[in-house]
Design a protein around this motif. Structure first.
Motif, short mmCIF file in Angstrom:
data_model
loop_
_atom_site.label_atom_id
_atom_site.label_comp_id
_atom_site.label_asym_id
_atom_site.label_seq_id
_atom_site.Cartn_x
_atom_site.Cartn_y
_atom_site.Cartn_z
N LYS A 186 0.86 -1.36 -0.05
CA LYS A 186 -0.08 0.28 -0.05
C LYS A 186 0.85 1.24 -0.07
CE LYS A 186 -4.00 -0.68 0.42
NZ LYS A 186 -4.78 -1.08 -0.56
N TRP A 187 2.00 1.31 0.90
CA TRP A 187 2.84 2.42 1.07
C TRP A 187 4.07 1.83 1.27
CZ3 TRP A 187 4.26 3.56 5.74
CH2 TRP A 187 3.39 3.48 6.70
N LYS A 188 5.21 2.85 1.19
CA LYS A 188 6.63 2.41 1.89
C LYS A 188 7.07 3.68 2.39
CE LYS A 188 8.16 -0.80 -1.57
NZ LYS A 188 9.13 -1.20 -2.40
N TYR A 189 7.82 4.02 3.45
CA TYR A 189 8.47 4.89 4.05
C TYR A 189 9.87 4.64 4.21
CZ TYR A 189 9.08 9.16 6.77
OH TYR A 189 9.41 10.51 7.38
N HIS A 190 10.84 5.39 4.01
CA HIS A 190 12.12 5.05 4.08
C HIS A 190 13.04 5.75 5.21
CE1 HIS A 190 11.63 2.25 1.08
NE2 HIS A 190 11.26 3.15 0.25
N ARG A 191 12.68 6.73 5.99
CA ARG A 191 13.41 7.56 6.76
C ARG A 191 13.35 7.41 8.17
NH1 ARG A 191 16.28 10.99 3.58
NH2 ARG A 191 15.43 11.10 1.41
N GLY A 192 14.48 7.21 9.00
CA GLY A 192 14.25 7.11 10.42
C GLY A 192 13.53 5.68 10.67
N ILE A 193 14.19 4.72 9.75
CA ILE A 193 13.66 3.31 10.31
C ILE A 193 14.43 2.63 11.46
CG2 ILE A 193 13.39 1.06 9.09
CD1 ILE A 193 11.40 3.39 8.01
N PRO A 194 13.66 2.30 12.28
CA PRO A 194 14.28 1.49 13.50
C PRO A 194 14.78 0.06 13.01
CG PRO A 194 11.79 1.91 14.03
CD PRO A 194 12.39 2.23 12.59
N ASN A 204 -4.97 5.39 15.40
CA ASN A 204 -4.83 5.76 13.95
C ASN A 204 -3.36 6.49 13.98
OD1 ASN A 204 -5.79 4.67 11.46
ND2 ASN A 204 -6.32 6.79 10.75
N VAL A 205 -2.48 6.38 14.56
CA VAL A 205 -1.06 6.72 14.53
C VAL A 205 -0.25 5.67 14.50
CG1 VAL A 205 0.69 8.24 15.25
CG2 VAL A 205 -1.65 9.23 15.38
N LEU A 206 0.79 5.46 13.54
CA LEU A 206 1.77 4.51 13.61
C LEU A 206 3.05 5.17 14.14
CD1 LEU A 206 2.70 1.75 12.51
CD2 LEU A 206 3.39 2.73 10.27
N TYR A 207 3.54 4.57 15.10
CA TYR A 207 4.69 5.25 15.83
C TYR A 207 5.82 4.33 15.56
CZ TYR A 207 1.61 8.00 18.68
OH TYR A 207 0.61 8.53 19.49
N MET A 208 7.19 5.08 14.97
CA MET A 208 8.38 4.34 14.97
C MET A 208 9.28 4.92 15.82
SD MET A 208 8.98 3.48 10.97
CE MET A 208 8.89 4.88 10.50
N ASP A 222 -2.69 4.67 7.12
CA ASP A 222 -3.90 4.32 5.89
C ASP A 222 -3.22 5.00 4.80
OD1 ASP A 222 -5.89 3.50 7.78
OD2 ASP A 222 -6.75 5.48 8.24
N THR A 223 -2.21 5.77 4.95
CA THR A 223 -1.73 6.69 3.63
C THR A 223 -0.20 6.61 3.70
OG1 THR A 223 -1.58 8.73 4.77
CG2 THR A 223 -3.74 8.13 3.57
N GLY A 224 0.51 6.43 5.02
CA GLY A 224 1.97 6.52 4.98
C GLY A 224 2.35 8.15 5.09
N GLU A 225 1.39 9.21 5.16
CA GLU A 225 1.69 10.23 5.34
C GLU A 225 2.57 10.80 6.87
OE1 GLU A 225 -0.73 14.59 6.15
OE2 GLU A 225 -1.66 12.67 5.80
N LEU A 226 3.56 11.44 6.46
CA LEU A 226 4.34 11.76 7.51
C LEU A 226 3.61 12.79 8.62
CD1 LEU A 226 6.99 11.87 9.29
CD2 LEU A 226 7.55 13.58 8.03
N LEU A 227 2.96 12.45 9.81
CA LEU A 227 2.39 13.43 10.61
C LEU A 227 3.36 14.22 11.32
CD1 LEU A 227 -0.44 10.75 11.56
CD2 LEU A 227 -0.67 12.55 10.12
N GLY A 265 -2.57 11.09 19.46
CA GLY A 265 -2.27 12.04 18.46
C GLY A 265 -0.85 12.16 18.15
N PRO A 266 -0.44 12.68 16.95
CA PRO A 266 0.98 13.04 16.60
C PRO A 266 1.80 14.24 17.43
CG PRO A 266 -0.68 13.88 14.90
CD PRO A 266 -1.65 13.12 15.83
N ASN A 267 2.24 13.90 18.25
CA ASN A 267 2.71 14.95 19.48
C ASN A 267 3.84 14.47 19.96
OD1 ASN A 267 2.82 16.81 21.55
ND2 ASN A 267 0.48 16.89 21.79
N LEU A 268 4.73 15.09 19.90
CA LEU A 268 6.08 14.98 20.63
C LEU A 268 6.50 15.51 21.89
CD1 LEU A 268 8.35 15.18 17.18
CD2 LEU A 268 8.46 13.22 18.73
N GLU A 269 5.29 16.33 22.20
CA GLU A 269 5.43 16.89 23.71
C GLU A 269 5.03 15.81 24.79
OE1 GLU A 269 6.91 19.83 24.42
OE2 GLU A 269 7.57 19.72 22.37
N PRO A 270 5.89 15.45 25.57
CA PRO A 270 5.75 14.30 26.61
C PRO A 270 4.71 15.00 27.78
CG PRO A 270 7.89 14.39 26.32
CD PRO A 270 7.22 15.55 25.73
N LEU A 271 3.68 14.31 28.34
CA LEU A 271 2.98 14.82 29.47
C LEU A 271 3.79 14.51 30.51
CD1 LEU A 271 -0.27 12.43 28.53
CD2 LEU A 271 0.04 14.96 28.43
#
Ligand SMILES: [Ca+2]
Ligand SMILES: [Ca+2]
Length: 305
Positions: A186-194, A204-208, A222-227, A265-271
């Motif tokens: 369906k899609w591929k993503y190639h940067r920052g791969i673990p 509905n957020v894919l975390y790596m 669903d789309t591979g879009e970078l959030l 949600g797509p959020n890098l600010e920790p609680l």
């Protein structure tokens, strides 16, 4: 059912759990060294399948007889993480070497060319000193599948295929028959791969989380879009534990012992960031409202009393 992916003679095999009698064994020709734990998947109205990530291919097997039902190409040469599933899509990340990142590929000559030009003593092997390039020489120990400290033609075939593979996260539609590569990716993503941490899908957020660079990547599954992509606060970090989710939050444990609690949600600010001040390599376990965290020296259980 055990998958045994190794330098030579990789296989998947099944044993009767009551008697220990071997039921079947299927050779995995393309698979070399690999560490991924397989998963089970049941197609709607169909029979359960075993989904196995391995070198270059994701394969689905019939657990009754070991027949390979379908497969998809495009995986890294050495797979380590366990896939996650959403609906009928499987998500799997693989990282082989830095040379498999976008823009970092190195050209590797064909096996015929390497052996016709560089096998100086004509013994059908390329010794370390006969290696056509410094890179080939430095990679000999990783590619020497038969352990004789020289490149055989099969070793070189693997070296070439390995260097041509891509680090990536793939979203693959499960199901079908035979080679589904052209139909099911369906899609591929190639940067920052673990390399080691497995992915997580939550709300509905894919975390790596990336081991070496400490990059956290959030994608639309669903789309591979970078959030969102970036580092968590607190300076450089490395991650070996996989991210997990519970109680409406995501938990990411770093090698140096910081446990980041992220909101959905797509959020890098920790609680919250909980510093356990000790190495963490194990993925946290969640059960009955509690989180179990193992550091190098201590097993913690956190939760309401
Ligand atoms: Ca030679
Ligand atoms: Ca060899």
């Amino acid at each position: 059912i055990l998958v045994c992916d190794q330098s030579t003679n990789s296989f998947i095999a099944a044993w009767d759990k009551k008697t220990g009698k071997k039921l079947w064994q299927t050779t995995r020709v393309e698979a070399k060294s690999g560490h991924s734990t397989p998963i089970l998947w049941t197609p709607r109205g169909g029979k359960q399948q075993v989904i196995v990530p391995g070198s270059f291919l994701l394969s689905a097997y019939d657990p009754d007889n070991g027949e390979r039902i379908w497969w998809v190409g495009g995986l890294s040469f050495e797979m380590k993480s366990t896939p996650v599933v959403k609906g009928d899509i499987v998500y799997i990340n693989g990282f082989g070497s830095p040379e498999n990142n976008p823009g970092s590929k190195i050209p590797v000559m064909t096996t015929d060319e390497a052996f016709s030009k560089f096998d100086a003593n004509k013994d059908g092997k390329l010794s370390s000193d006969e290696s056509p390039t410094p890179h080939a020489k430095s990679y000999l120990s990783f590619m020497d599948l038969d352990g004789d400290k020289m490149y055989s033609r099969a070793d070189w075939d693997y070296y070439k295929a390995a260097m041509e593979s891509d680090n990536g996260m793939l979203a693959i539609q499960m199901g079908g028959k035979g080679d589904m590569t052209s139909k099911s990716v369906k899609w591929k993503y190639h940067r920052g791969i673990p390399q080691l941490p497995s992915p997580l899908i939550f709300e509905n957020v894919l975390y790596m989380v990336n081991d070496g660079g400490g990059i956290v990547t959030m994608l639309n599954p669903d789309t591979g879009e970078l959030l969102k992509q970036g580092r968590l606060p607190g300076g450089s970090n490395t991650f070996y534990a996989s991210p997990v989710a519970g109680d409406g939050k995501v938990y990411v444990a770093s090698e140096k012992g910081q446990v980041f609690v992220l909101p959905p949600g797509p959020n890098l600010e920790p609680l919250m960031v909980n510093d356990l001040a000790d190495g963490i390599y194990a993925t946290p376990a969640l059960m009955d409202g509690r989180i179990y965290l193992r550091t190098l020296n201590t097993l913690y259980c956190f939760g309401k009393a």
